[in-house]
Write a protein that holds these residues in place. Structure first.
Motif, mmCIF file in Angstrom:
data_model
loop_
_atom_site.group_PDB
_atom_site.id
_atom_site.type_symbol
_atom_site.label_atom_id
_atom_site.label_comp_id
_atom_site.label_asym_id
_atom_site.label_seq_id
_atom_site.Cartn_x
_atom_site.Cartn_y
_atom_site.Cartn_z
ATOM 1 N N ARG A 199 -0.430 -67.918 9.522
ATOM 2 C CA ARG A 199 -1.122 -69.208 9.498
ATOM 3 C C ARG A 199 -1.326 -69.740 10.914
ATOM 4 O O ARG A 199 -2.349 -70.360 11.217
ATOM 5 N N SER A 218 -3.694 -78.604 14.901
ATOM 6 C CA SER A 218 -4.175 -77.809 13.780
ATOM 7 C C SER A 218 -3.229 -76.657 13.476
ATOM 8 O O SER A 218 -2.911 -76.380 12.310
ATOM 9 N N GLN A 221 -0.102 -78.008 11.748
ATOM 10 C CA GLN A 221 -0.382 -78.374 10.356
ATOM 11 C C GLN A 221 -0.477 -77.134 9.469
ATOM 12 O O GLN A 221 0.050 -77.112 8.358
ATOM 13 N N TYR A 222 -1.188 -76.117 9.938
ATOM 14 C CA TYR A 222 -1.333 -74.890 9.161
ATOM 15 C C TYR A 222 0.025 -74.261 8.870
ATOM 16 O O TYR A 222 0.284 -73.789 7.767
ATOM 17 N N SER A 225 1.750 -76.434 6.196
ATOM 18 C CA SER A 225 1.056 -76.633 4.923
ATOM 19 C C SER A 225 1.254 -75.476 3.963
ATOM 20 O O SER A 225 1.167 -75.651 2.745
ATOM 21 N N ASP A 228 6.439 -75.200 1.741
ATOM 22 C CA ASP A 228 7.115 -76.479 1.492
ATOM 23 C C ASP A 228 8.532 -76.506 2.051
ATOM 24 O O ASP A 228 9.134 -77.578 2.162
ATOM 25 N N ARG A 275 6.633 -82.911 8.852
ATOM 26 C CA ARG A 275 6.332 -83.368 7.508
ATOM 27 C C ARG A 275 6.838 -84.798 7.351
ATOM 28 O O ARG A 275 7.969 -85.109 7.736
#
Length: 286
Positions: A199, A218, A221-222, A225, A228, A275
């Motif tokens: 990712r 970015s 975040q990837y 995401s 979890d 998160r």
């Protein structure tokens, strides 16, 4: 005037080891660089030289080698085993952090015991204080480059600004990224690492970048995401500058083909994506 001892720690830095797993048809190797860091009730050794509570750094090195004899597994697991051992077995030690760098090797095709070194370094850190454990995974030295899809303009200018704005540039960096696991008891370390790294690279490739800061966000975040079980990602991205060479003195044009690569100085972009609501263990755990 009085003085008092502040925070302190000690350990064994860069314990190098290679474990060979000898299968009947082919061998496997695990190549590690391990650093142990211990803290606790160590006031006496600092103030009086009383070493009663000091587990020798040579013992820490030997422990790493002895634990490797029993098997290493994923480096997150190995780091956790060591951190818990040092706290649980040494009375004066109340916190341990173990950082591991793993150097990758690929078997040369059609051989069972010949290897070639792979690019990039996998990393893991585990910290334990007798009650709580934290685990961080990551990569270092992963070099990536986009030949287009990157701009940089709209920045403030003053009397010292000489950088030209650009709407199309090469964007290159050596990625250092770490991601913290919310649950240190997870068991899918290998799959988690592979997914996070994929990712990370896909985000770099897919992001149309107006700044390296935007690309960093970015990528963070990837990484989070898709899993979890990850709470936070930290990245450091040096900007490996590629400047278009002026060929006009030679009566030649340069339609974005020839670049000068600047080794240093370089821009260094660092940032964190976490998160929402994830607990922060503090910088000491990283």
């Amino acid at each position: 005037m009085t003085f008092e001892l502040g925070e302190n720690q000690y350990g064994k830095a860069e314990v190098r080891l290679v474990r060979v797993d000898r299968g009947p048809q082919a061998h496997g190797i695990t190549d590690l660089n391990v650093t142990t860091t211990l803290a606790g009730d160590l006031t006496a050794t600092h103030l009086t030289g009383d070493n009663t509570g000091v587990l020798p750094t040579d013992t820490q090195k030997n422990t790493v080698h002895a634990f490797a004899r029993d098997g290493i597994g994923e480096i997150e697991e190995f780091a956790l085993r060591l951190a818990r051992h040092f706290v649980d077995s040494a009375p004066a030690i109340t916190r341990a952090r173990v950082r591991i760098e793993q150097y990758g090797w690929e078997r040369i095709p059609a051989t069972g015991h010949s290897f070639t070194r792979t690019a990039g370094t996998r990393t893991a850190s585990a910290a334990y204080d007798g009650t709580t454990a934290w685990v961080v995974s990551g990569v270092e030295g992963v070099t990536v480059l986009n030949t287009t899809g990157s701009e940089f303009h709209g920045f403030p200018r003053d009397r010292y600004t000489t950088l030209a704005e650009t709407s199309d540039r090469i964007l290159a960096t050596d990625v250092t990224a770490r991601w913290r696991h919310a649950d240190p008891t997870r068991t899918d370390w290998a799959a988690s690492f592979a997914g996070a790294k994929d990712r990370l690279l896909n985000a770099f490739a897919a992001t149309y970048s107006h700044s390296l800061q935007q690309t960093l966000h970015s990528m963070g975040q990837y990484v989070l995401s898709g899993d979890d079980g990850l709470a936070e990602a930290r990245l450091a991205l040096p900007n490996k500058h590629h400047f278009l060479v002026d060929l006009q003195p030679f009566d030649l044009d340069n339609p974005q083909q020839v670049y000068q690569v600047a080794d240093r100085p370089y821009g260094l972009i660092e940032g964190t994506v976490h998160r929402t609501g994830a607990p922060d263990p503090g910088l000491a755990w990283w």
